[in-house]
Design a protein around this motif. Structure first.
Motif, short mmCIF file in Angstrom:
data_model
loop_
_atom_site.label_atom_id
_atom_site.label_comp_id
_atom_site.label_asym_id
_atom_site.label_seq_id
_atom_site.Cartn_x
_atom_site.Cartn_y
_atom_site.Cartn_z
N ARG A 1 7.01 41.37 47.84
CA ARG A 1 7.72 42.65 47.81
C ARG A 1 9.12 42.56 48.38
NH1 ARG A 1 3.48 47.58 48.57
NH2 ARG A 1 2.02 46.78 47.03
N ASP B 1 10.60 45.61 49.66
CA ASP B 1 10.36 47.03 49.90
C ASP B 1 11.49 47.62 50.75
OD1 ASP B 1 9.45 49.49 50.94
OD2 ASP B 1 7.35 48.87 50.82
N LEU C 1 11.84 50.54 51.95
CA LEU C 1 11.41 51.44 53.03
C LEU C 1 10.82 50.67 54.21
CD1 LEU C 1 11.19 54.25 54.18
CD2 LEU C 1 9.12 54.61 52.82
N ALA C 2 10.05 49.63 53.90
CA ALA C 2 9.52 48.81 55.00
C ALA C 2 10.69 48.16 55.76
CB ALA C 2 8.57 47.74 54.46
N ALA D 1 12.22 50.76 57.93
CA ALA D 1 11.41 51.03 59.12
C ALA D 1 11.74 50.03 60.21
CB ALA D 1 9.92 50.97 58.76
N GLU D 2 11.85 48.75 59.82
CA GLU D 2 12.19 47.72 60.82
C GLU D 2 13.59 47.97 61.38
OE1 GLU D 2 11.42 43.77 59.37
OE2 GLU D 2 12.17 42.84 61.21
N MET E 1 15.10 50.89 61.65
CA MET E 1 15.07 52.06 62.52
C MET E 1 14.56 51.70 63.91
SD MET E 1 14.08 55.31 60.08
CE MET E 1 12.88 54.59 58.96
N ALA F 1 13.97 58.19 50.14
CA ALA F 1 13.53 56.97 49.47
C ALA F 1 13.43 57.22 47.98
CB ALA F 1 12.17 56.53 50.01
N ILE G 1 6.67 51.11 44.89
CA ILE G 1 7.37 50.52 46.03
C ILE G 1 8.82 51.00 46.02
CG2 ILE G 1 8.15 48.33 47.06
CD1 ILE G 1 5.75 47.04 45.45
N PRO G 2 9.31 51.56 47.14
CA PRO G 2 10.68 52.10 47.15
C PRO G 2 11.75 51.03 46.87
CG PRO G 2 9.43 53.02 48.97
CD PRO G 2 8.58 51.90 48.39
N ARG H 1 14.08 39.96 54.50
CA ARG H 1 13.23 40.68 53.55
C ARG H 1 13.81 40.66 52.13
NH1 ARG H 1 9.47 44.47 55.30
NH2 ARG H 1 9.11 44.54 57.54
#
Lengths: 419, 419
Positions: free
Chosen positions: B235, B237, B239-240, B243-244, B246, B270, B278-279, B314
């Motif tokens: 992925r 992603d 958004l994931a 999140a990291e 943020m 998103a 998956i965003p 990522r």
């Protein structure tokens, strides 16, 4: 007898023909029971007759092509011919085309099978038009929920009315079901719709299960505050808490790799949603899938605990509400073996993988054992005009389908099965 | 001579009177140059005259009340009387009321000061009506940007037109500025608008600076994919990844506690935003503040590096675009000392803290030294009808303001300052 390459080229040509039946002028859109679906069904029935199959359209609009119709025991091979909006031409249609080509090859090669074969072209797999899905395979598997016929599309047309207009017969829906003693198995060839086979350089893969899934709405409630005046240590920031939760979700799914676990947060909204206000409430979704129900349920339980721990540590509250769940459909070991043996005969790797997406097999499982074969899909892209499967891969899939049918025939003979 | 409790009760009664001047029927809304602002300004001028001050409304609508108008050197004490929509009654108004009460006490106690005092009631601190803010204090400090007069409100009324309707004189804006040799200092009493003093059980606090701030739009681009078919390891992603990021933002701000650093992600979106996709792209905002520019800039540089590392790891991309920046306004050491000494004389703790919110001092700093005194604010709540400061705390604030003025007088005497 055609080579795999020739079979693949034939499949490609058939898919191109089928892609012309669309409800719009641009791209490919073919919703259940639409005019394009009717024309596509007629076209598929024509192919089936040309392949020597006896055809009929069942009460729910499924085209059935029967090879050796006099035999009671039937191997069912199928997929669907409805599409999403602005679809690709492989998703579903490849499985129908592969079934027709496989039966042609079985007949052309004079292979002796102890059962007949029905090729099935379902019409309601994508679930785009009506607020239900898999009604065409469910009817055939004997698990149709009758009230589904009364659901209506966005224009207010009921499924029952649409069936009559299509030429189906909703009143005869119950008669669409196969008897349990008729079905040998249900086999389906489908594009993977994911990147695994491509990443591993494999044209085909054996499906182990159709993943069960659970979906949740998660709401995190903290406290709004001025972005400049509330020190970090005194915040109850719903979005920072959600960020930590999203990483926990990702971690749990990563650690479930052995169960092909995947978890996705696809939607998120923060309120009040101002650049200089600490978010008071965040809502996000969770979609979690795995190759079996037990690891998925265990992961959900672990997530519930971890989210609660994160919420408690940050003095926020979290609510996790399930709004959808579908159980895992296992693929029968004997059918996985049949496909794997066929791949071995073709000199191919025998990668086993779960299907993260739903399929007609989910309904057919109520009738008989389900086996699925995945075809490599470029970039993992599906539900998109860019969807693509290579000619060679499709030819190998037809060959593997023939090989699996022959293997099932041998199994039936050794176990004394009689048709 | 009134006790602090009597002064607080007097302040509370004045704030209740002032809260009646609203542009709506429900709650308190008083935007710059509105009819309610006009009535409130007249009311404040009435109080000033009753306190023995000579009053005038300046070209930008600021009410000025002059005590001992014959003296050239002036101590400026003020705050604002405009409000946000559905406001509380303390934000801004308390500083004006405290200024009037302090001058009354200085006069009543016969305190000998070597300078006059001007109490200032600004009209444009909240920046709600026009797409600019602090024009009234900027004009007085000699740093008004003339083109700001041509900005328009949502109804298309220009600031220039609104000033004329109010009774101001935009053509004379340049004459509103004090001379640099006139101002002794600018002092402001204001509610904290945050929870620090309450959490530490302190009625008052000495402001060390008005925090600078930077705001960014951050866009993270990954790749959309089927929530069921793309394994976690393949992925990208968005958004994931966000999140990291943020959590990295939160971590950097927490580690900047010595600089009262705060960082807030207030908005997030998103795309495509479907539960089972998956965003592919996430956009979020960052608001970061600290008590000085250097640590804020260092934190931003660290964040840029960490976000890049996360994005690289990522296989997503991240873009960080600044759309707003305002530098830190330091509060003068001598004024912090004056307030701290006054708090000591009252037997109070002398907590020093930066202001995370913006204030008129930001503009006044262009003219003269700025000093601010914070008053404890219940629950840290502001910009809300629930905003509350206790009578006793407000009385102590007036007393501290008197004490600081006396301390400045002593400083002026010892340094040979002449009025």
């Amino acid at each position: 007898m055609r080579t795999p390459k020739q079979l693949g080229a034939h499949a490609e040509a058939m898919l191109a023909e089928l892609a012309a039946f669309s409800d719009g002028d641009n791209g490919l859109t073919r919703l259940y029971l639409s005019p394009a679906h009717r024309r596509a069904a007629d076209h598929v029935a024509g192919w089936m007759r040309a392949a020597g199959l006896e055809t009929a359209v069942d009460p729910l609009g499924t085209v059935r092509g029967r090879w050796k119709p006099e035999r009671k025991r039937r191997l069912l091979i199928g997929s669907h011919i409805d599409t999403v909006v602005d679809a690709g031409r492989y998703d579903g249609m490849l499985g129908v085309v592969a079934g027709i080509l496989a039966v042609e090859e079985i007949a052309a090669r004079g292979l002796a099978l102890p059962f007949g074969i029905d090729v099935l072209a379902f019409g309601d797999e994508e679930g785009v038009r009506f607020p239900t899905t898999l009604v065409s395979s469910a009817a055939l598997a004997g698990c149709l929920v009758p009230s589904d016929l009364d659901t209506r599309d966005a224009e207010g047309v009921s499924l029952r009315e649409a069936l009559v207009a299509f030429g189906g017969d909703p009143e005869a829906a119950a008669s669409a079901a196969y008897g349990r003693d008729e079905a040998v198995a249900y086999l389906e060839v489908h594009i993977e719709q994911g990147p695994v086979l491509e990443a591993e350089g494999l044209p085909l893969g054996v499906v182990t299960s159709i993943a069960g899934q659970s979906r949740f709405n998660i709401t995190v409630t903290g406290e709004a505050g001025h972005a400049g005046t509330v020190p970090m240590a005194l915040r109850r920031d719903a979005l920072a808490a959600s960020a930590e939760m999203m990483l926990a979700i990702e971690d749990v799914a990563r650690r479930g790799a052995a169960h092909q676990m995947v978890a996705t947060v696809g939607r998120i909204a923060a309120r009040p949603g101002a650049v200089n206000v600490i978010p008071a409430e965040v809502a996000f979704t969770l979609d979690i899938r795995a190759d079996a129900d037990a690891p998925r349920h265990a992961a959900i339980a672990e997530l519930e605990a971890r989210l609660l721990t994160i919420a408690t540590g940050r003095k926020v509250s979290a609510r996790m509400e399930k709004f959808f769940e579908s159980p895992t459909t296992p693929c029968a070991a004997r059918l996985q073996e049949a496909f794997a043996a066929a791949l071995g005969d073709l000199g191919l790797g025998q990668r086993r993988l779960a299907s993260g997406a739903g399929h007609d097999g989910h309904a057919m499982h109520h009738l008989t054992d389900v086996g699925m074969l995945f075809v490599r899909c470029r970039g993992g892209i599906s539900h998109n005009p860019a969807e693509f499967a290579a000619v060679d891969d499709m030819g190998l899939a037809v060959e593997a389908l023939v090989g699996a049918a022959v293997r099932l025939a041998a199994d039936a003979a050794s176990s004394g099965d009689r048709t």
